[in-house]
Design a protein around this motif. Structure first.
Motif, PDB file in Angstrom:
ATOM      1  N   GLY A 101     -73.253   3.635   1.614  1.00 42.43           N
ATOM      2  CA  GLY A 101     -73.704   4.154  -0.386  1.00 42.43           C
ATOM      3  C   GLY A 101     -73.363   5.923   0.263  1.00 42.43           C
ATOM      4  O   GLY A 101     -73.072   6.047   1.687  1.00 42.43           O
ATOM      5  N   ASP A 102     -74.010   5.998  -0.716  1.00 40.70           N
ATOM      6  CA  ASP A 102     -73.530   7.842  -1.095  1.00 40.70           C
ATOM      7  C   ASP A 102     -74.640   8.573   0.090  1.00 40.70           C
ATOM      8  O   ASP A 102     -74.256   9.778   0.312  1.00 40.70           O
ATOM      9  CB  ASP A 102     -74.386   8.625  -2.152  1.00 40.70           C
ATOM     10  CG  ASP A 102     -72.128   7.899  -3.220  1.00 40.70           C
ATOM     11  OD1 ASP A 102     -71.380   7.757  -2.323  1.00 40.70           O
ATOM     12  OD2 ASP A 102     -72.246   7.935  -4.211  1.00 40.70           O
ATOM     13  N   TYR A 103     -75.807   7.710  -0.081  1.00 43.20           N
ATOM     14  CA  TYR A 103     -77.444   7.984   0.874  1.00 43.20           C
ATOM     15  C   TYR A 103     -77.474   7.774   2.012  1.00 43.20           C
ATOM     16  O   TYR A 103     -78.132   8.229   2.961  1.00 43.20           O
ATOM     17  CB  TYR A 103     -77.981   8.305  -0.591  1.00 43.20           C
ATOM     18  CG  TYR A 103     -77.244   9.234  -1.341  1.00 43.20           C
ATOM     19  CD1 TYR A 103     -77.501  10.706  -1.192  1.00 43.20           C
ATOM     20  CD2 TYR A 103     -77.321   8.518  -2.619  1.00 43.20           C
ATOM     21  CE1 TYR A 103     -77.276  11.615  -2.762  1.00 43.20           C
ATOM     22  CE2 TYR A 103     -77.192   9.262  -3.637  1.00 43.20           C
ATOM     23  CZ  TYR A 103     -77.067  10.757  -3.914  1.00 43.20           C
ATOM     24  OH  TYR A 103     -76.705  11.461  -4.756  1.00 43.20           O
ATOM     25  N   GLY A 104     -77.248   6.454   2.377  1.00 36.59           N
ATOM     26  CA  GLY A 104     -76.824   5.767   4.045  1.00 36.59           C
ATOM     27  C   GLY A 104     -78.299   5.168   3.571  1.00 36.59           C
ATOM     28  O   GLY A 104     -78.900   5.116   1.901  1.00 36.59           O
ATOM     29  N   LEU A 105     -78.723   4.722   4.791  1.00 40.98           N
ATOM     30  CA  LEU A 105     -80.937   3.997   4.408  1.00 40.98           C
ATOM     31  C   LEU A 105     -81.906   4.926   4.283  1.00 40.98           C
ATOM     32  O   LEU A 105     -81.240   6.403   4.167  1.00 40.98           O
ATOM     33  CB  LEU A 105     -80.728   3.507   5.693  1.00 40.98           C
ATOM     34  CG  LEU A 105     -79.802   2.664   6.566  1.00 40.98           C
ATOM     35  CD1 LEU A 105     -80.830   2.111   7.732  1.00 40.98           C
ATOM     36  CD2 LEU A 105     -80.080   1.292   5.600  1.00 40.98           C
ATOM     37  N   SER A 106     -81.922   4.598   3.754  1.00 39.49           N
ATOM     38  CA  SER A 106     -83.373   5.259   2.822  1.00 39.49           C
ATOM     39  C   SER A 106     -84.439   5.398   3.437  1.00 39.49           C
ATOM     40  O   SER A 106     -85.368   6.734   3.144  1.00 39.49           O
ATOM     41  CB  SER A 106     -83.330   4.716   1.229  1.00 39.49           C
ATOM     42  OG  SER A 106     -84.153   3.431   1.068  1.00 39.49           O
ATOM     43  N   ASN A 107     -84.742   4.754   4.396  1.00 46.30           N
ATOM     44  CA  ASN A 107     -85.828   5.005   5.172  1.00 46.30           C
ATOM     45  C   ASN A 107     -86.088   4.268   6.708  1.00 46.30           C
ATOM     46  O   ASN A 107     -84.996   4.082   7.006  1.00 46.30           O
ATOM     47  CB  ASN A 107     -87.031   3.586   5.145  1.00 46.30           C
ATOM     48  CG  ASN A 107     -87.561   2.941   3.537  1.00 46.30           C
ATOM     49  OD1 ASN A 107     -87.879   4.680   3.088  1.00 46.30           O
ATOM     50  ND2 ASN A 107     -86.789   1.786   2.999  1.00 46.30           N
ATOM     51  N   PRO A 108     -86.284   5.806   7.374  1.00 48.52           N
ATOM     52  CA  PRO A 108     -86.435   5.765   8.591  1.00 48.52           C
ATOM     53  C   PRO A 108     -86.987   3.960   9.541  1.00 48.52           C
ATOM     54  O   PRO A 108     -87.565   4.139   9.076  1.00 48.52           O
ATOM     55  CB  PRO A 108     -86.478   7.025   9.043  1.00 48.52           C
ATOM     56  CG  PRO A 108     -87.739   6.989   8.478  1.00 48.52           C
ATOM     57  CD  PRO A 108     -87.258   6.680   7.418  1.00 48.52           C
TER      58      PRO A 108
END
Length: 281
Positions: A101-108
């Motif tokens: 998606g536009d922002y990639g994974l939300s959590n490291p």
């Protein structure tokens, strides 16, 4: 939903690969299992730990897990075993699509780093999904485990990397043998004492994937050296400006032409009639 069809197809492909590996090593499943950090540490003395915070790490250097929980869902390189109809698969698909998606994974993810390799504490599905995509980098909360410093060349090389990392913030500048980092940085156009900023890291990484890919194409992951080892050898006869202009397939041919020197670095034998190597037994 965007990317959903691709995600399911990719999961099916990688799950089939995992099943083939599991069948191949059914008599000794440990051969196919993800490396366990505790087992790795058993052969070293540990000096302490260091919290690096959230940093970007190379996905290809994520090799194992910190604990045994839930590892029966994977074989080597985080290939997933559960059925395509499982709840595991649904969660994997969701993460695959999120990363595209536009922002990639939300959590490291959370992991330990030891001798430049990473062992996952939290985020195994995320790692599995991004490996299936060929993602180069991932955000990770990293705790570094430091070995006791000795005169072992592997340990010396690692501590040289640690000093370089303090200035560059990059895991890519690491070598199989000690004494290489300073010359490499000079060839790349950097003062070895320069403290890198985000623009320096972006500039360096902009072309690095081509070098990574070239080494993979040239030797099919059979040569026990780092990408930086290979690039440093090429820099003996070419400037970094010249190398950055070349596509990965030409870089791969150049690395194959430098096979003899790379073999010395990687402690390997030339296979008769082949242009690639196997590790020495």
């Amino acid at each position: 939903m965007r990317f959903e069809k691709e995600a399911w197809e990719r999961y099916s492909v990688y799950q089939n690969q995992a099943k083939r590996i599991a069948r191949k090593y059914s008599a000794n499943i440990e051969m196919a299992a993800l490396p366990l950090l505790k087992t790795v540490l058993d052969t070293y003395n540990v000096a302490g730990e260091m919290d690096l915070g959230v940093v970007k790490i190379p996905v290809k250097q994520i090799v194992g897990v910190a604990a045994e929980e839930d590892t029966d869902a994977y074989v080597s390189d985080f290939l997933p075993l559960p059925s395509v109809n499982s709840e595991f698969a649904k969660k994997w698909i969701a993460l695959f699509m999120e990363n595209l998606g536009d922002y990639g994974l939300s959590n490291p993810i959370r992991c330990y780093e030891f001798l430049g390799k990473f062992y996952v504490v939290d985020g195994k599905k995320r790692v599995s999904a991004v490996k299936a995509q060929g993602t180069a980098m991932i955000d990770a909360q990293v705790t570094r485990i430091l070995p006791v410093e000795t005169d072992d060349p592997q340990i010396q090389s690692y501590y040289e990397f640690v000093k370089t990392y303090e200035k560059t913030g990059l895991y890519q500048i690491a070598f199989t043998q000690p004494g290489k980092a300073e010359g490499f940085l000079k060839e790349m156009g950097y003062d070895p004492d320069h403290i890198w900023d985000e623009m320096d890291r972006f500039s360096f990484m902009f072309h690095w994937h081509s070098f990574d890919r070239a080494l993979e194409v040239a030797f099919d992951n059979q040569l026990n050296i780092t990408t930086a080892d290979a690039v440093l050898v090429l820099l003996q006869n070419h400037s970094i400006a010249e190398l950055r202009k070349l596509p990965s397939w030409i870089l791969a041919e150049m690395m194959q032409d430098a096979s003899a020197e790379l073999c010395k670095i990687g402690n390997c034998d030339i296979l008769s009639g082949k242009s690639f190597f196997r590790k020495a037994s």
